[in-house]
Design a protein around this motif. Structure first.
Motif, PDB file in Angstrom:
ATOM      1  N   GLY A  47      79.749  20.558  45.037  1.00  0.00           N
ATOM      2  CA  GLY A  47      79.199  20.023  46.128  1.00  0.00           C
ATOM      3  C   GLY A  47      79.889  20.833  47.243  1.00  0.00           C
ATOM      4  O   GLY A  47      80.242  22.364  47.040  1.00  0.00           O
ATOM      5  N   LYS A  48      79.562  21.254  48.392  1.00  0.00           N
ATOM      6  CA  LYS A  48      79.098  22.244  49.267  1.00  0.00           C
ATOM      7  C   LYS A  48      80.856  22.586  50.237  1.00  0.00           C
ATOM      8  O   LYS A  48      80.882  23.051  50.902  1.00  0.00           O
ATOM      9  CB  LYS A  48      78.421  21.645  50.712  1.00  0.00           C
ATOM     10  CG  LYS A  48      76.669  22.270  49.846  1.00  0.00           C
ATOM     11  CD  LYS A  48      75.482  22.018  50.815  1.00  0.00           C
ATOM     12  CE  LYS A  48      74.449  22.079  49.718  1.00  0.00           C
ATOM     13  NZ  LYS A  48      73.088  21.962  51.334  1.00  0.00           N
ATOM     14  N   ARG A  87      82.483  19.176  55.003  1.00  0.00           N
ATOM     15  CA  ARG A  87      83.659  19.219  56.415  1.00  0.00           C
ATOM     16  C   ARG A  87      84.645  19.816  56.391  1.00  0.00           C
ATOM     17  O   ARG A  87      85.947  19.565  57.223  1.00  0.00           O
ATOM     18  CB  ARG A  87      83.869  17.433  56.284  1.00  0.00           C
ATOM     19  CG  ARG A  87      82.501  17.104  56.400  1.00  0.00           C
ATOM     20  CD  ARG A  87      82.097  15.680  56.035  1.00  0.00           C
ATOM     21  NE  ARG A  87      81.805  14.487  56.811  1.00  0.00           N
ATOM     22  CZ  ARG A  87      80.337  14.687  55.374  1.00  0.00           C
ATOM     23  NH1 ARG A  87      80.713  14.430  54.276  1.00  0.00           N
ATOM     24  NH2 ARG A  87      79.723  13.855  55.822  1.00  0.00           N
ATOM     25  N   PHE A  88      84.860  20.880  55.218  1.00  0.00           N
ATOM     26  CA  PHE A  88      86.394  21.281  55.184  1.00  0.00           C
ATOM     27  C   PHE A  88      86.378  22.899  56.186  1.00  0.00           C
ATOM     28  O   PHE A  88      87.317  23.825  55.573  1.00  0.00           O
ATOM     29  CB  PHE A  88      86.779  21.381  53.754  1.00  0.00           C
ATOM     30  CG  PHE A  88      88.032  19.962  53.225  1.00  0.00           C
ATOM     31  CD1 PHE A  88      89.173  19.827  53.885  1.00  0.00           C
ATOM     32  CD2 PHE A  88      87.360  18.837  52.723  1.00  0.00           C
ATOM     33  CE1 PHE A  88      89.860  18.521  53.610  1.00  0.00           C
ATOM     34  CE2 PHE A  88      87.457  18.061  53.100  1.00  0.00           C
ATOM     35  CZ  PHE A  88      89.309  17.585  53.310  1.00  0.00           C
ATOM     36  N   TRP A  89      85.114  23.288  56.584  1.00  0.00           N
ATOM     37  CA  TRP A  89      84.397  24.775  56.822  1.00  0.00           C
ATOM     38  C   TRP A  89      85.764  24.996  57.688  1.00  0.00           C
ATOM     39  O   TRP A  89      86.411  23.995  58.568  1.00  0.00           O
ATOM     40  CB  TRP A  89      83.123  24.590  57.335  1.00  0.00           C
ATOM     41  CG  TRP A  89      83.076  25.683  58.365  1.00  0.00           C
ATOM     42  CD1 TRP A  89      82.997  26.815  57.495  1.00  0.00           C
ATOM     43  CD2 TRP A  89      82.890  26.420  58.707  1.00  0.00           C
ATOM     44  NE1 TRP A  89      82.443  28.261  58.133  1.00  0.00           N
ATOM     45  CE2 TRP A  89      82.883  27.654  59.315  1.00  0.00           C
ATOM     46  CE3 TRP A  89      83.451  25.876  60.476  1.00  0.00           C
ATOM     47  CZ2 TRP A  89      82.788  28.694  60.586  1.00  0.00           C
ATOM     48  CZ3 TRP A  89      83.851  26.760  61.668  1.00  0.00           C
ATOM     49  CH2 TRP A  89      83.762  28.375  61.736  1.00  0.00           C
ATOM     50  N   ALA A 103      80.480  29.191  48.247  1.00  0.00           N
ATOM     51  CA  ALA A 103      80.023  30.011  47.055  1.00  0.00           C
ATOM     52  C   ALA A 103      82.055  29.373  46.763  1.00  0.00           C
ATOM     53  O   ALA A 103      81.936  29.634  45.309  1.00  0.00           O
ATOM     54  CB  ALA A 103      80.872  31.169  47.359  1.00  0.00           C
ATOM     55  N   ARG A 104      82.989  28.727  46.886  1.00  0.00           N
ATOM     56  CA  ARG A 104      84.243  29.122  46.923  1.00  0.00           C
ATOM     57  C   ARG A 104      85.003  27.655  48.058  1.00  0.00           C
ATOM     58  O   ARG A 104      85.313  27.098  49.098  1.00  0.00           O
ATOM     59  CB  ARG A 104      84.881  29.474  47.503  1.00  0.00           C
ATOM     60  CG  ARG A 104      86.171  29.153  46.905  1.00  0.00           C
ATOM     61  CD  ARG A 104      87.712  30.783  46.652  1.00  0.00           C
ATOM     62  NE  ARG A 104      86.449  31.551  45.805  1.00  0.00           N
ATOM     63  CZ  ARG A 104      87.033  31.721  44.484  1.00  0.00           C
ATOM     64  NH1 ARG A 104      87.642  30.326  43.857  1.00  0.00           N
ATOM     65  NH2 ARG A 104      86.789  32.376  43.180  1.00  0.00           N
ATOM     66  N   PRO A 105      83.928  26.439  47.278  1.00  0.00           N
ATOM     67  CA  PRO A 105      84.047  25.347  48.372  1.00  0.00           C
ATOM     68  C   PRO A 105      85.362  24.338  47.735  1.00  0.00           C
ATOM     69  O   PRO A 105      85.927  24.650  47.439  1.00  0.00           O
ATOM     70  CB  PRO A 105      83.068  24.086  47.995  1.00  0.00           C
ATOM     71  CG  PRO A 105      82.418  24.420  47.371  1.00  0.00           C
ATOM     72  CD  PRO A 105      82.765  25.737  46.561  1.00  0.00           C
ATOM     73  N   LYS A 106      85.877  23.391  48.432  1.00  0.00           N
ATOM     74  CA  LYS A 106      87.163  22.052  48.683  1.00  0.00           C
ATOM     75  C   LYS A 106      87.821  22.120  47.490  1.00  0.00           C
ATOM     76  O   LYS A 106      88.823  22.402  46.888  1.00  0.00           O
ATOM     77  CB  LYS A 106      86.365  20.950  49.862  1.00  0.00           C
ATOM     78  CG  LYS A 106      86.232  20.315  48.911  1.00  0.00           C
ATOM     79  CD  LYS A 106      86.725  18.668  49.599  1.00  0.00           C
ATOM     80  CE  LYS A 106      86.217  17.247  48.287  1.00  0.00           C
ATOM     81  NZ  LYS A 106      86.304  16.280  49.210  1.00  0.00           N
TER      82      LYS A 106
END
Length: 362
Positions: free
Chosen positions: A12-13, A16-18, A24-27
């Motif tokens: 997953g991308k 929503r936690f940006w 490259a390093r999602p949640k």
């Protein structure tokens, strides 16, 4: 245990936690909750239920090195990258092929990488029961979470009659899967007592899921069989997926299979569960001060209430006279957002992606 596997979907991308979560390093590669990355916690939660060599992670090419960094306990061959995303049915099909290569008589769990579960013993116990249910009746088994509120952000599973009892747990038939409802519908679901939240946790045998893919997604299955032929010929997996995977049918496993199959069972998860889908979920996982402010990292408040602050330990965020805000500070970006606009963060990230100078922040 040698006949059982777990495949963790970690591609997953996390938009929503940006700005903490990046492509490259999602949640799931971050310690959003707890001291370790969410994926690491998911893997460690399975140890004792399955041998480490029976735990497989499916990710994507952008996140491959990040997954290897947070999952050093897994053999390299157990971390496989999709060259492109083709939705969850294709990921399930790839998982089936990977397990089938090792043991065509095996059963397998498909699990998300980023759910928060604190009661690991109950988690393993529920999965053990789900494995037994899948193996005893050639069924597609899902773990449902007992709703605690009329949530509109989850899909729902409507239970039918009790089909059997395993390990003193009721195993229900499934009447139907429901998409994310509006608030009034969610209230009706909660009042009825017939519905679980769909946590995206599935257990089935290789044979059963293969038959379901053949029946409900024959076009996808044809592509998977082509990949399988190449695997059987000993072709390099990375090259094989690069050539064939982009052409697979793109469809979700819920829509393609789970909503149509009749041999679906569910059991109640007896463990705590939170999918931590966006920054407001932080409030459920961290203590607040008397005014309802929650922070992960250094923060100070003056005349403030109900704010969420996330920052590094070497950076102080100070708020004065504000309420109901999300403030997230990273080394190269800062987010300030009203809590009721948290779902807009995903839209903001996509807007940033349209600006060439800002793509580095994705």
């Amino acid at each position: 245990m040698a006949d059982r596997y777990a495949v963790i979907m970690a591609g997953g991308k996390g938009e929503r936690f940006w700005p903490a979560s990046r492509l490259a390093r999602p949640k799931h590669l971050l310690p959003i909750v707890g001291d370790k990355p969410m994926l690491t916690q998911t893997i460690e939660r399975l140890i004792g239920l399955l041998p480490v060599e029976n735990i497989i992670v499916i990710t994507n090419s952008e996140q491959l090195e990040g997954v290897r960094d947070v999952a050093p306990m897994l053999p390299d061959a157990n971390i496989v990258a999709e060259p492109v995303g083709r939705d969850t049915a294709a990921a399930v099909g790839l998982a089936m092929l990977l397990v089938k290569q090792r043991n065509p008589a095996a059963s397998m769990a498909m699990l998300p990488a980023d759910a928060v579960v604190n009661d690991a013993d109950s988690y393993k116990s529920a999965l053990e029961t789900a494995f037994k249910a899948a193996e005893s009746s050639a069924s597609l088994v899902t773990l449902g979470v007992q709703p605690t509120e009329p949530a509109t952000g989850y899909g729902y599973i409507q239970c039918g009659p009790v089909k059997e009892v395993i390990d003193n747990r009721d195993i229900f038939s499934v009447r139907q899967f429901k998409e994310k409802p509006d608030l009034e519908t969610a209230k009706l679901y909660l009042q009825s007592g017939e519905y679980f939240w769909n946590a995206g946790m599935f257990v089935w045998s290789v044979e059963t899921i293969s038959a379901a893919l053949s029946e409900f997604t024959p076009t996808l299955m044809t592509g998977l069989e082509e990949i399988e032929s190449g695997m059987n010929e000993g072709k390099d997996l990375v090259a094989l997926l690069g050539e064939l995977y982009p052409h697979l049918e793109k469809i979700s496993v819920d829509f393609a299979i789970m909503e149509k199959a009749e041999n679906v069972l569910t059991l109640a998860a007896t463990f705590d569960w939170d999918d931590v889908g966006a920054w407001p979920a932080i409030e459920r996982q961290f203590p607040s001060d008397r005014a309802g402010n929650v922070n992960k990292g250094e923060a100070r408040y003056m005349e403030c209430s109900n704010n969420i602050v996330v920052s590094g330990e070497d950076h102080l965020v100070a708020l004065i006279g504000v309420e109901d805000l999300i403030v997230v500070h990273t080394g190269d970006a800062t987010l300030v957002c009203r809590k009721d606009k948290a779902q807009k963060i995903k839209e903001m990230v996509r807007n940033l992606g349209e600006e060439e100078a800002l793509k580095r922040l994705l």
